[in-house]
Design an enzyme around this catalytic site. Structure first.
Site, PDB file in Angstrom:
ATOM      1  N   HIS A   1       0.869  -1.494  -0.050  1.00 15.16           N
ATOM      2  CA  HIS A   1      -0.156  -0.112   0.040  1.00 15.16           C
ATOM      3  C   HIS A   1       0.486   1.115  -0.233  1.00 15.16           C
ATOM      4  O   HIS A   1       1.142   1.755   0.999  1.00 15.16           O
ATOM      5  CB  HIS A   1      -1.047  -0.024   1.259  1.00 15.16           C
TER       6      HIS A   1
ATOM      7  N   GLU B   1      -2.371  -1.456  -3.243  1.00 10.47           N
ATOM      8  CA  GLU B   1      -3.486  -0.679  -2.765  1.00 10.47           C
ATOM      9  C   GLU B   1      -3.181   0.687  -2.923  1.00 10.47           C
ATOM     10  O   GLU B   1      -2.215   1.059  -2.467  1.00 10.47           O
ATOM     11  CB  GLU B   1      -3.815  -1.221  -1.631  1.00 10.47           C
TER      12      GLU B   1
ATOM     13  N   HIS C   1      -7.959  -6.247   6.566  1.00 10.82           N
ATOM     14  CA  HIS C   1      -7.706  -5.327   7.619  1.00 10.82           C
ATOM     15  C   HIS C   1      -8.110  -5.993   9.103  1.00 10.82           C
ATOM     16  O   HIS C   1      -9.167  -6.392   9.264  1.00 10.82           O
ATOM     17  CB  HIS C   1      -8.333  -4.139   7.652  1.00 10.82           C
TER      18      HIS C   1
HETATM   19  C1  LIG Z   1      -6.123  -1.244   2.864  1.00 15.33           C
HETATM   20  C2  LIG Z   1      -6.008  -1.921   4.245  1.00 15.33           C
HETATM   21  O1  LIG Z   1      -6.904  -1.920   5.137  1.00 15.33           O
HETATM   22  C3  LIG Z   1      -4.588  -2.291   4.370  1.00 15.33           C
HETATM   23  O2  LIG Z   1      -4.411  -2.792   3.340  1.00 15.33           O
HETATM   24  C4  LIG Z   1      -3.834  -0.971   4.477  1.00 15.33           C
HETATM   25  O3  LIG Z   1      -2.593  -1.497   3.729  1.00 15.33           O
HETATM   26  C5  LIG Z   1      -3.347  -0.762   5.787  1.00 15.33           C
HETATM   27  O4  LIG Z   1      -2.513   0.323   5.602  1.00 15.33           O
HETATM   28  P1  LIG Z   1      -1.290   0.440   6.903  1.00 15.33           P
HETATM   29  O5  LIG Z   1      -0.483  -0.724   6.765  1.00 15.33           O
HETATM   30  O6  LIG Z   1      -0.424   1.812   6.363  1.00 15.33           O
HETATM   31  O7  LIG Z   1      -1.915   0.407   8.092  1.00 15.33           O
HETATM   32  N1  LIG Z   2      -6.231  -4.919   2.452  1.00 14.92           N
HETATM   33  C1  LIG Z   2      -5.742  -5.504   3.944  1.00 14.92           C
HETATM   34  C2  LIG Z   2      -4.367  -5.437   3.955  1.00 14.92           C
HETATM   35  O1  LIG Z   2      -3.750  -5.586   2.908  1.00 14.92           O
HETATM   36  C3  LIG Z   2      -3.684  -5.741   5.333  1.00 14.92           C
HETATM   37  O2  LIG Z   2      -4.199  -5.248   6.519  1.00 14.92           O
HETATM   38  P1  LIG Z   2      -3.722  -5.383   7.779  1.00 14.92           P
HETATM   39  O3  LIG Z   2      -3.579  -6.917   8.049  1.00 14.92           O
HETATM   40  O4  LIG Z   2      -2.406  -4.710   7.832  1.00 14.92           O
HETATM   41  O5  LIG Z   2      -4.729  -4.712   8.919  1.00 14.92           O
END
Ligand SMILES: CC(=O)[C@@H](O)[C@H](O)COP(=O)(O)O
Ligand SMILES: NCC(=O)COP(=O)(O)O
Length: 252
Positions: free
Chosen positions: A43, A70, A205
């Site tokens: 992300h 993402e 998430h």
């Molecule tokens: C979209 C989502 O829920 C996660 O994939 C996101 O990548 C979390 O971002 P952080 O790792 O910056 O908290």
């Molecule tokens: N889209 C969710 C992700 O890539 C990871 O979320 P998290 O496990 O770091 O909360």
């Protein structure tokens, strides 16, 4: 079978805390893949607090499983404030260059600590349509980060998405509180509604080894997990942690 896509944001976060190259994001990706991960998720945020544009380029060239990038598709370019770190080119410019297997669109902003809501397609649906069309023209599968709202799934289909990603924080919080059945029912209804209109279903998430076994969503094609996985990998090692997450997925 549900694909386990490992999110490497937090590996990059540790690296960025020093002017160094370790931990190496690509090396961690390869270790996760060798242990059984079916995908890698990153992300890259405009402030490049963790995953950088250069990480995306290296991962694209260096892994042989699906790469899922993402981000907010409307995120503009941002100059890097670190010597030796490339600028953030803008989400769409980065995806055009890297051409990941999947682009997951998330309505995030810089002021957010993390992703904390899905798209409101009443507001963003129309302006997402050309963005999704362009991403698909670049060969990317497009997923929209969504709250578990059954009534929103037809709008996601109308916007042109291939999949939705269920934002699972509400499920995770309910599970941690020991009262998750209603939340799970809501997610199951949203997943059914998505599948009914022809959308694939991803989820992510705050999923972890405790709540994943109970996340009974038959339509779920892929989970992306990063924060909890990173913590578990510190405790168990990458290989063992991947095995535990795969077992948790199989046990659902
Ligand atoms: C979209 C989502 O829920 C996660 O994939 C996101 O990548 C979390 O971002 P952080 O790792 O910056 O908290
Ligand atoms: N889209 C969710 C992700 O890539 C990871 O979320 P998290 O496990 O770091 O909360």
């Amino acid at each position: 079978m549900t694909i386990l896509s490992i999110n490497l944001n937090k590996i990059a976060l540790i690296r960025n805390s020093r002017d160094t190259t370790i931990p190496d994001v690509l090396d961690h990706a390869r270790q996760c893949i060798a242990a059984g991960a079916g995908g890698i998720t990153v992300h890259p945020r405009p402030d490049q607090r963790h995953i950088r544009a250069d990480d995306c380029r290296e991962l694209k060239a260096g892994i042989d499983v699906e790469l899922n990038i993402e981000g907010n598709p409307f995120a503009p370019p941002r100059s890097s404030d670190r010597a030796g770190v490339s600028d953030y080119p803008g989400f769409m410019a980065l995806v055009e260059e890297v051409r990941p297997a999947q682009a997951t669109l998330v309505p995030d902003g810089d002021a957010q600590l993390t992703s904390d809501h899905g798209f409101d397609l009443e507001v963003d649906g129309e302006r997402l349509q050309p963005v999704i069309e362009q991403l698909k023209a670049w060969g990317c599968r497009v997923s929209l980060f969504m709250d578990p709202l059954p009534e929103a799934m037809a709008m996601a289909r109308d916007a042109g998405a291939d999949r939705i990603e269920l934002y699972t924080e509400r499920y995770a919080r309910a599970h941690a509180a020991g009262d998750y059945l209603q939340a799970l029912t809501d997610y199951q209804a949203a997943a059914r509604a998505a599948a009914k209109v022809g959308l694939g279903v991803n989820a992510g998430h705050d999923l972890n080894l405790s709540n994943l076994p109970d996340f009974d969503i038959p339509e779920c094609l892929e989970v992306s997990i990063g924060h909890a996985f990173t913590v578990d990998a510190l405790q168990y090692g990458i290989e063992r942690a991947i095995q535990l997450y795969l077992q948790a997925l199989e046990g659902r």
